[in-house]
Design a protein around this motif. Structure first.
Motif, PDB file in Angstrom:
ATOM      1  N   LEU A  57       0.550  -1.251  -0.182  1.00  0.00           N
ATOM      2  CA  LEU A  57      -0.041   0.092   0.152  1.00  0.00           C
ATOM      3  C   LEU A  57       0.878   0.951  -0.015  1.00  0.00           C
ATOM      4  CD1 LEU A  57      -3.203   0.874   2.282  1.00  0.00           C
ATOM      5  CD2 LEU A  57      -2.013   2.383   2.085  1.00  0.00           C
ATOM      6  N   VAL A  58       0.320   2.546  -1.296  1.00  0.00           N
ATOM      7  CA  VAL A  58       1.381   3.219  -0.944  1.00  0.00           C
ATOM      8  C   VAL A  58      -0.001   4.581   0.008  1.00  0.00           C
ATOM      9  CG1 VAL A  58       2.065   5.624  -1.907  1.00  0.00           C
ATOM     10  CG2 VAL A  58       2.129   3.365  -2.954  1.00  0.00           C
ATOM     11  N   ILE A  59       0.796   5.384   0.738  1.00  0.00           N
ATOM     12  CA  ILE A  59       0.495   7.132   1.359  1.00  0.00           C
ATOM     13  C   ILE A  59       0.861   7.956   0.272  1.00  0.00           C
ATOM     14  CG2 ILE A  59       0.361   7.996   3.335  1.00  0.00           C
ATOM     15  CD1 ILE A  59       0.177   5.925   5.082  1.00  0.00           C
ATOM     16  N   LEU A  60       0.699   8.725   0.061  1.00  0.00           N
ATOM     17  CA  LEU A  60       0.861   9.308  -0.713  1.00  0.00           C
ATOM     18  C   LEU A  60       0.536  11.112  -0.821  1.00  0.00           C
ATOM     19  CD1 LEU A  60       2.056  10.436  -3.458  1.00  0.00           C
ATOM     20  CD2 LEU A  60       0.505   9.550  -4.763  1.00  0.00           C
ATOM     21  N   ASP A  61       1.345  12.043  -0.188  1.00  0.00           N
ATOM     22  CA  ASP A  61       0.973  13.789  -0.358  1.00  0.00           C
ATOM     23  C   ASP A  61       0.859  14.464  -2.266  1.00  0.00           C
ATOM     24  OD1 ASP A  61       0.864  16.318   0.844  1.00  0.00           O
ATOM     25  OD2 ASP A  61       3.070  15.969   1.010  1.00  0.00           O
ATOM     26  N   ARG A 117      -0.465  -1.661  -9.786  1.00  0.00           N
ATOM     27  CA  ARG A 117      -1.992  -1.832  -8.643  1.00  0.00           C
ATOM     28  C   ARG A 117      -2.089  -1.161  -7.444  1.00  0.00           C
ATOM     29  NH1 ARG A 117      -5.471   1.486 -12.432  1.00  0.00           N
ATOM     30  NH2 ARG A 117      -6.827   1.345 -10.616  1.00  0.00           N
ATOM     31  N   VAL A 118      -1.056  -0.843  -7.260  1.00  0.00           N
ATOM     32  CA  VAL A 118      -1.344  -1.438  -5.548  1.00  0.00           C
ATOM     33  C   VAL A 118      -2.131   0.309  -4.957  1.00  0.00           C
ATOM     34  CG1 VAL A 118       0.227   0.695  -6.054  1.00  0.00           C
ATOM     35  CG2 VAL A 118       0.787  -0.692  -3.355  1.00  0.00           C
ATOM     36  N   PRO A 119      -3.318   0.421  -3.760  1.00  0.00           N
ATOM     37  CA  PRO A 119      -3.822   0.871  -3.761  1.00  0.00           C
ATOM     38  C   PRO A 119      -3.035   1.906  -2.897  1.00  0.00           C
ATOM     39  CG  PRO A 119      -4.339  -1.414  -2.698  1.00  0.00           C
ATOM     40  CD  PRO A 119      -3.100  -1.320  -3.337  1.00  0.00           C
ATOM     41  N   VAL A 120      -3.133   3.109  -3.376  1.00  0.00           N
ATOM     42  CA  VAL A 120      -2.370   4.459  -2.899  1.00  0.00           C
ATOM     43  C   VAL A 120      -3.815   5.276  -1.803  1.00  0.00           C
ATOM     44  CG1 VAL A 120      -2.433   6.286  -3.698  1.00  0.00           C
ATOM     45  CG2 VAL A 120      -1.048   4.126  -4.413  1.00  0.00           C
ATOM     46  N   LEU A 121      -3.498   5.081  -0.316  1.00  0.00           N
ATOM     47  CA  LEU A 121      -4.228   6.263   0.202  1.00  0.00           C
ATOM     48  C   LEU A 121      -3.290   7.805  -0.154  1.00  0.00           C
ATOM     49  CD1 LEU A 121      -6.950   7.273   1.885  1.00  0.00           C
ATOM     50  CD2 LEU A 121      -4.873   6.588   3.598  1.00  0.00           C
ATOM     51  N   ALA A 154      -7.026   9.936 -11.001  1.00  0.00           N
ATOM     52  CA  ALA A 154      -6.030   9.333 -11.267  1.00  0.00           C
ATOM     53  C   ALA A 154      -5.476   8.217 -11.308  1.00  0.00           C
ATOM     54  CB  ALA A 154      -4.757  11.374 -10.760  1.00  0.00           C
ATOM     55  N   GLY A 155      -6.351   8.083 -10.103  1.00  0.00           N
ATOM     56  CA  GLY A 155      -6.197   6.802  -9.676  1.00  0.00           C
ATOM     57  C   GLY A 155      -6.270   6.336  -8.035  1.00  0.00           C
ATOM     58  N   ALA A 156      -5.775   7.089  -7.396  1.00  0.00           N
ATOM     59  CA  ALA A 156      -6.534   7.605  -6.272  1.00  0.00           C
ATOM     60  C   ALA A 156      -7.419   6.206  -5.627  1.00  0.00           C
ATOM     61  CB  ALA A 156      -6.284   8.509  -5.431  1.00  0.00           C
ATOM     62  N   ASP A 157      -7.434   5.439  -4.119  1.00  0.00           N
ATOM     63  CA  ASP A 157      -8.453   4.768  -3.741  1.00  0.00           C
ATOM     64  C   ASP A 157      -9.346   5.250  -2.322  1.00  0.00           C
ATOM     65  OD1 ASP A 157      -7.383   1.594  -5.553  1.00  0.00           O
ATOM     66  OD2 ASP A 157      -6.180   2.664  -4.740  1.00  0.00           O
ATOM     67  N   ASP A 158      -8.532   5.907  -1.739  1.00  0.00           N
ATOM     68  CA  ASP A 158      -9.219   7.142  -0.897  1.00  0.00           C
ATOM     69  C   ASP A 158      -8.304   8.054  -0.759  1.00  0.00           C
ATOM     70  OD1 ASP A 158     -10.929   7.385   0.989  1.00  0.00           O
ATOM     71  OD2 ASP A 158     -10.443   5.443   1.789  1.00  0.00           O
ATOM     72  N   ARG A 209      -8.871   3.536   6.721  1.00  0.00           N
ATOM     73  CA  ARG A 209      -9.705   3.392   5.967  1.00  0.00           C
ATOM     74  C   ARG A 209      -8.066   2.503   5.265  1.00  0.00           C
ATOM     75  NH1 ARG A 209     -11.604   7.947   3.642  1.00  0.00           N
ATOM     76  NH2 ARG A 209     -12.619   9.315   5.240  1.00  0.00           N
ATOM     77  N   LEU A 210      -6.716   2.336   5.675  1.00  0.00           N
ATOM     78  CA  LEU A 210      -5.670   1.498   5.643  1.00  0.00           C
ATOM     79  C   LEU A 210      -6.317   0.155   5.447  1.00  0.00           C
ATOM     80  CD1 LEU A 210      -2.834   3.821   7.159  1.00  0.00           C
ATOM     81  CD2 LEU A 210      -3.697   3.388   4.382  1.00  0.00           C
ATOM     82  N   ARG A 211      -7.131  -0.808   6.805  1.00  0.00           N
ATOM     83  CA  ARG A 211      -7.264  -1.898   6.973  1.00  0.00           C
ATOM     84  C   ARG A 211      -8.348  -2.424   5.812  1.00  0.00           C
ATOM     85  NH1 ARG A 211      -7.355   0.080  13.241  1.00  0.00           N
ATOM     86  NH2 ARG A 211      -5.657  -0.579  13.512  1.00  0.00           N
ATOM     87  N   VAL A 212      -9.302  -0.869   5.625  1.00  0.00           N
ATOM     88  CA  VAL A 212      -9.801  -1.894   4.446  1.00  0.00           C
ATOM     89  C   VAL A 212      -9.491  -2.286   3.490  1.00  0.00           C
ATOM     90  CG1 VAL A 212     -12.309  -0.602   2.977  1.00  0.00           C
ATOM     91  CG2 VAL A 212     -12.201  -0.751   5.892  1.00  0.00           C
ATOM     92  N   MET A 213      -8.985  -1.103   2.939  1.00  0.00           N
ATOM     93  CA  MET A 213      -7.836  -0.709   1.913  1.00  0.00           C
ATOM     94  C   MET A 213      -6.622  -2.412   1.772  1.00  0.00           C
ATOM     95  SD  MET A 213      -7.033   3.002   1.028  1.00  0.00           S
ATOM     96  CE  MET A 213      -5.891   2.481   0.187  1.00  0.00           C
ATOM     97  N   LEU A 214      -6.689  -2.488   2.710  1.00  0.00           N
ATOM     98  CA  LEU A 214      -5.708  -3.721   2.481  1.00  0.00           C
ATOM     99  C   LEU A 214      -6.486  -5.352   2.117  1.00  0.00           C
ATOM    100  CD1 LEU A 214      -3.222  -3.085   5.443  1.00  0.00           C
ATOM    101  CD2 LEU A 214      -2.500  -3.233   2.528  1.00  0.00           C
ATOM    102  N   ARG A 215      -7.733  -5.220   3.283  1.00  0.00           N
ATOM    103  CA  ARG A 215      -8.864  -6.442   2.809  1.00  0.00           C
ATOM    104  C   ARG A 215      -9.310  -6.657   1.704  1.00  0.00           C
ATOM    105  NH1 ARG A 215     -10.470  -4.746   8.264  1.00  0.00           N
ATOM    106  NH2 ARG A 215     -12.035  -3.820   7.116  1.00  0.00           N
TER     107      ARG A 215
END
Length: 242
Positions: free
Chosen positions: A52-56, A76-80, A97-101, A115-121
């Motif tokens: 998972l990626v956390i992006l500013d 397709r890695v999830p991006v918050l 642009a492709g962010a998941d949340d 939010r991170l747990r939901v994205m990982l599940r």
């Protein structure tokens, strides 16, 4: 042998925020990699293969949306997105642009972790999607994506073709926010991008048929001025994404 630790890539130029988020994630037992620029973030994403990626968005060498666009070219890695930009058009642009949340700073740790747990599940479930059934359940609603049959509390629900395509698009989103633009493209096509009222009307009709209380929907949830998401798919937490 124990399962490998969840790998998180944090792309953030503020050292204070990076340290704070890293401590929170490491307290969860996750492995954290850091990058303080867009260029370094893309290199880390390619070499570390994070879960998972956390992006500013406000990076010193490029806008975070450029990172998203390049990343989506090969991953397709999830991006918050974690950003101080709170305008709706910024959220919409990042999601398109492709962010998941998208989570606005300042943020609470419980909401971040939820939010991170939901994205990982969601990522884990998509890993076995090839073996998944065409049957989908959320709340008291059962949907068969193969036969287009929909039931609520065991009773057949008749959806128009447009309503079913709209519901199927939200199901495919797996709890992600889908912007108005994304839904108009998927359900109606590019010539309808300026007709957001179509989406509002059909969503209202779909809620009347699907939701127990259409005026207070539990599953077909509005993200104000951004789009919609489907909450409560079987396998998600009871509350779904926040």
């Amino acid at each position: 042998m124990s399962a490998p630790a969840t790998r998180i890539l944090l792309i953030e130029d503020d050292p204070g925020i990076r340290r704070f988020v890293r401590l929170v994630l490491e307290d969860e037992g996750w492995q954290v990699f850091e990058a303080d620029s867009a260029r370094r973030g893309l290199i880390e994403a390619a070499s570390r293969q994070p879960d998972l990626v956390i992006l500013d968005l406000g990076l010193p060498d490029a806008d975070g949306k450029q990172v998203l666009a390049e990343l989506r070219g090969w991953s397709r890695v999830p991006v918050l997105v974690l950003s101080a930009r709170e305008r709706e058009d910024e959220k919409v642009a990042a999601l398109d642009a492709g962010a998941d949340d998208y989570l606005v700073k300042p943020f609470g740790v419980p909401e971040l972790m939820a939010r991170l747990r939901v994205m990982l599940r969601r990522r884990q479930q998509s890993g076995v999607a090839g073996a998944a059934s065409s049957q989908v359940v959320f709340g008291q609603v059962q949907v068969d994506l193969a036969t287009h049959e929909v039931r609520r509390d065991g009773q057949a629900v008749h959806l128009t073709p447009i309503e079913f395509r709209l519901l199927a698009a939200l199901i495919a989103g797996q709890g992600r926010v889908l912007t108005h633009r994304q839904l108009l493209l998927q359900v109606w096509g590019p010539e309808y991008l300026s007709r957001a009222h179509y989406l509002r009307v059909h969503m209202a009709n779909l809620r009347q048929k699907i939701e127990t209380e259409p005026a207070q929907p539990r599953h077909l949830v509005t993200e104000l001025q951004v789009g919609y998401r489907l909450v409560g798919l079987a396998g998600e937490s009871a509350q779904g994404p926040l």
